[in-house]
Design an enzyme around this catalytic site. Structure first.
Site, PDB file in Angstrom:
ATOM      1  CE  LYS A   1     -23.703  29.930  47.531  1.00  0.00           C
ATOM      2  NZ  LYS A   1     -22.341  29.833  47.109  1.00  0.00           N
TER       3      LYS A   1
ATOM      4  CE1 TYR B   1     -25.970  36.468  13.203  1.00  0.00           C
ATOM      5  CE2 TYR B   1     -26.933  35.563  15.219  1.00  0.00           C
ATOM      6  CZ  TYR B   1     -26.813  36.592  14.295  1.00  0.00           C
ATOM      7  OH  TYR B   1     -27.540  37.744  14.474  1.00  0.00           O
TER       8      TYR B   1
ATOM      9  CG  MET C   1     -29.235  38.560  22.280  1.00  0.00           C
ATOM     10  SD  MET C   1     -28.988  40.290  21.903  1.00  0.00           S
ATOM     11  CE  MET C   1     -27.227  40.396  21.726  1.00  0.00           C
TER      12      MET C   1
ATOM     13  NE  ARG D   1     -14.671  28.313  47.879  1.00  0.00           N
ATOM     14  CZ  ARG D   1     -15.921  28.056  47.480  1.00  0.00           C
ATOM     15  NH1 ARG D   1     -16.183  27.945  46.199  1.00  0.00           N
ATOM     16  NH2 ARG D   1     -16.906  27.911  48.343  1.00  0.00           N
TER      17      ARG D   1
END
Ligand SMILES: Cc1ncc(COP(=O)(O)O)c(C=O)c1O
Length: 361
Positions: free
Chosen positions: A34, A258, A306, A130
């Site tokens: 998956k 940053y 990024m 779940r």
């Protein structure tokens, strides 16, 4: 060329499948592919998974390309059908489904079709809370399904298999065992069982039943808290690399990146690495995070951006063009996950298509 690469080692994947089989010699292996094989590329991984007994995916969208690529053994939709139309599609395309709630059960019981009846993976909630039916309702449900001619596999999922001594494991095993025994006595002796994921395969060798469900261990990360992937003889499958694209000398007090989050406390040299969060490297890592180049640990400094991250290369023999490993054979992904406060699964799934991807046999 940006030189940001993801290498998938298919022979390592094949090897890890053998390790799963070695741990569970008497069970069949459902290979969990998956989420695009945990980010590795499910279709591309198929050649390494031919000795799996079946594959499991989360939804039809993930199953269809596998069949189109020629996979002929069973494929299981691990959350089952999400609508009657999907159940009908599953029946007509020989896909097996988990059935975990009443609505799915109604689709199965009320849709009459001419196709071969797919095996149903009947989900029991043993405490994860779940998905799944409760123990006291499942015998009746199993009877209804077998009366309609469906073969059943009882399936449940551990909440804490990675922590062997967690008290919930014994409770879940006890419930599963009791329900499976009852089903075999009262409904059909042919009903099979499946409880273990990778951690269960390693930690609970007496609970492998008929099918084990190997996920993360196939991809070479450790499934359990106490042992590394290496100690379990699992081989790394994904190697994520980038390269140094610029080098700067900094003076005391100079800041990096940053938010000026990192400040040089002495004169130093930094390298800029061609990878960022848009490639799948996590934006937030702890201060002890590093990458590896020329067998040296290069500490990550400042904020991951990024497209780039910055490393301290002071006193190291590193030049523009030097390859750095973000995770892979030299730097286990489990360690990077730890720096990031997450698990290998998440990092693997989040690697994007922007790097150049290569499949190695
Ligand atoms: C129902 C089920 N079984 C098995 C697995 C495989 O787990 P692991 O990757 O820990 O082996 C998963 C993964 O999430 C799952 O949801």
């Amino acid at each position: 060329m940006r030189n940001t690469h993801v290498y998938i080692d298919l022979s390592a994947l094949k090897h890890n499948l053998q390790i799963a089989k070695h741990h569970a010699p008497n069970a069949k292996v459902l290979a969990m592919v998956k989420a695009n094989a945990y980010g590795h590329g499910a279709v591309e991984c198929l050649p390494a998974l031919t000795s799996a007994d079946a594959l499991a995916v989360a939804c039809l969208k993930e199953a269809i390309p596998l069949q189109q690529a020629g996979w002929q053994k069973p494929i299981v939709l691990i959350e089952g059908a999400f609508s009657l139309e999907e159940w009908q599609y599953a029946c007509s395309h020989d896909l097996q489904c988990v059935v975990h709630h009443k609505e799915q059960l109604n689709w199965v019981l009320n849709y009459n079709h001419q196709y071969k009846k797919p095996t149903i993976w009947l989900k029991l909630n043993t405490g994860m809370n779940r998905l799944g039916f409760k123990a006291d309702e499942i015998v009746d449900i199993a009877k209804q399904l077998t009366d309609k001619g469906y073969e059943l596999i009882l399936i449940s999922h551990f909440a804490n298999a990675d922590v062997k001594n967690h008290p919930s494991n014994l409770n879940q095993i006890a419930i599963f065992d009791k329900v499976l025994t009852t089903l075999r006595q009262q409904v059909s002796s042919n009903i099979q069982g499946s409880l273990c994921n990778s951690a269960g395969i390693v930690n609970f060798t007496n609970q492998h039943y008929d099918w084990v469900r190997a996920g993360i261990m196939l991809y070479g990360a450790t499934p359990i808290a106490e042992q590394t992937a290496d100690a379990l003889n699992l081989k790394n499958v994904m190697q994520f690399t980038a390269s140094i694209i610029a080098i700067h000398d900094l003076a005391v007090g100079d800041c990096v990146g940053y938010g000026s989050r990192w400040q040089a406390s002495k004169a130093c040299q930094i390298g800029i690495v061609s990878v960022g969060y848009a490639d799948g490297y996590p934006r937030v890592v702890s201060d002890d995070a590093y990458v590896i180049a020329n067998s040296r640990h290069l500490p990550i400094i400042g904020r991951v951006a990024m497209d780039m991250l910055m490393v301290d290369i002071t006193g190291m023999d590193i030049g523009v063009g030097t390859t750095v490993e973000l995770w892979g054979n030299q730097l286990p992904i489990d360690k990077v996950a730890e720096w990031n406060g997450t698990i290998s699964y998440e990092l693997l799934c989040l690697v994007t298509k922007r790097p150049d991807w290569h499949y190695l046999d």
